[in-house]
Design a protein around this motif. Sequence first.
Motif, PDB file in Angstrom:
ATOM      1  N   ALA A 167      -0.549   4.675  -0.275  1.00 61.85           N
ATOM      2  CA  ALA A 167      -1.231   5.912   0.111  1.00 61.85           C
ATOM      3  C   ALA A 167      -0.843   6.385   1.506  1.00 61.85           C
ATOM      4  N   ASP A 168      -0.150   5.527   2.283  1.00 60.32           N
ATOM      5  CA  ASP A 168       0.323   5.937   3.603  1.00 60.32           C
ATOM      6  C   ASP A 168       1.804   6.300   3.592  1.00 60.32           C
TER       7      ASP A 168
ATOM      8  N   ILE B  28      -4.121   8.488   2.460  1.00 56.44           N
ATOM      9  CA  ILE B  28      -5.055   7.912   3.430  1.00 56.44           C
ATOM     10  C   ILE B  28      -5.610   8.942   4.403  1.00 56.44           C
TER      11      ILE B  28
ATOM     12  N   ASN C  87      -8.370   6.375  -0.134  1.00 52.91           N
ATOM     13  CA  ASN C  87      -6.909   6.540  -0.166  1.00 52.91           C
ATOM     14  C   ASN C  87      -6.433   7.561  -1.198  1.00 52.91           C
TER      15      ASN C  87
ATOM     16  N   GLU D 102       0.844  -1.189   0.000  1.00 50.21           N
ATOM     17  CA  GLU D 102       0.000   0.000   0.000  1.00 50.21           C
ATOM     18  C   GLU D 102       0.882   1.241   0.000  1.00 50.21           C
TER      19      GLU D 102
END
Length: 643
Positions: free
Chosen positions: A255-256, A540, A505, A253
């Motif tokens: 988006a963080d 996020i 996100n 992931e």
Amino acid sequence: MKPIYTTLFFLSLILLIGCQDPSKEKITKVITSHENVTIICNPSKGNNLFSSWGTFPNKEESIRRIFMEVSLGHPDSIDIAHWDYMDPIRIGRIGGTKGDTLDLEIGKMLTPYGSNFKKDWRWRWRIDVTDLASILRDSVEITYNHTGYEGANVGWDLNISFDLELGDPIAEQLSYRKLYDGGFSYGNPEKPISASLTPKTITREKGSEFGRLRILHTGHGMDKPKGCSEFCSRWREVLVDDNVIDHRDMWKECADNNLYPQGGTWIFDRAYWCPGDLQAPDVIDFPITKDTHTIDFEMEPYTAEENIQAYESISAILFQYGQPAKANDVSLEQILVPNNAPELNRYNPANVEPKIIIKNLGRDVLNSLTVTYKTKGFEEKTFEWTGELEFYEEAIIVLPGTIDYAFGENQFNVQLEKPNGKVDQWPQDNTKTSVFTSPNEMPNKVVITYQSNNAPEDNTVRIIDTNNKLIYEKTPANTLKNTLYKDTLNLNLGGYRMTLDDTANNGLEFWFNPKQGFGYLQISDIDGRVLHRFESDCGIGEQFDFTVNENPKIDRNVEQSLIKLYPRRIRKNTELLVQLEEFSDGEIQILKDGALQKTIPFKKVKDKTFDIDMSSFEDGRYVIELFVNGESKLKQRISKQNK
């Protein structure tokens, strides 16, 4: 005459200090291989090697840990690069220019989308390379391979250094062997990856207790129908003697990402990597119990149908070790909260719950631990941790309670004691100190301004206090699209956390999705002064901790201007909203690959929306930068496509 007991006291103190065991002190060294090296692409080849030598300790000196730190910054002489390329970092020659060539990959740097970054930008990454300690000796050539096809007028400022902790090795390394190293075709029916990742037979070294696989693995390419390997999820299995010892989804992931916002599609999840990431290796240990073992890598079966180009970039090294040297040995790896380090900006500043990472470096399973922690000048606190950590496993510990602080800069100290109720056999890595800044102070009466975008069903805004009590909430159920909300709050004295959460996100704004529109979120005082502004392009979401005081010390450096460029994926036109504190002069610059294409000057502007016509520009990626009174206020990338 000076009293004799005073003299004896100071004499005893001097003797006590002078007789302290020097082995209890951590001894460190920093070895630099690349210092402020401007790196650029070689578009004729697709890669460009930047090699430099580092002088490491000789083989007689014991090394306990080694961490490689890589930093990229805006170059002094050229513009910053734009693209997310995979840059391998390798050990080349050892022992001098006439020494052996090893060509071992030790890191994969995935460069960020840099077009948004300004002249003073720099970021750093850090990974553990301790397994290479037997090789990083004397003169070692470190090679950074900058891949890609950008022109020589853009690049990065590169630094590479190695932080060494001297002392007893965690375990004696007996041998190493390269198992796999290369780009392996994936989904190609004429060249299946199973034919390349063939099983390897290893022979046990005398005294070997366990094997360690150190794996660097990323996916690249864009085929059909799944978008492999960059944008497709697929699993990988590691087998020893036909038994699966590790199964994982090769997906990450993004988006963080702590490095945000970036200029390109930074929020899109990818094949085990993200733009702006020095990949941490997969470290997989297994017992060595007989004379030979067979190691095999298997990838999820897949056959591409069109545009067959996917490949898996994999390097895997097998190390054999004797048993861990200490029975009870725990390391404090990092203080996550509180900490001013830029790469920890997703968690800080914070009012509550300090967070640390610990690692078990002892051969006994770690079941208990005493953690003492305090902010300098405040009372010490103690936490008794219990759990189950095998050798070389890590855990994040959330410490209870609020974080003490004085206004401004503070020091936070953590110490680990009594692993499994016993004396730590290597206490030198049991303490750390972080520097942190106290959360912003606010008046008790504030105004929350929330401009929703066209997809308010994705976003929730909340404020809670340090007791986790809900104070304010704006949910999808009570939010309309493209609507401005202003709510005045009267807050009690104390600490608070305000969060913006995005279930899609993609934040309140993301250039790739122009139909999403743009929104913003900010806190102001009742006179309209902005006290904090959330980043709209935040993936996020974001969190912001603050405290309410009777006589708050207000941060006067918060940007008061509201500046928005929208849309950033266009065919002909885009608009630049400029709302300033006072009438000002300035200019808008349009650049492509660092070269100025057009300048739009303005005078005495305070509140204006500029219509920027780019219909005559050829398709491509451009950067729009706004200068107000000579200061850069905005720098963002746009994509122009007539199709």
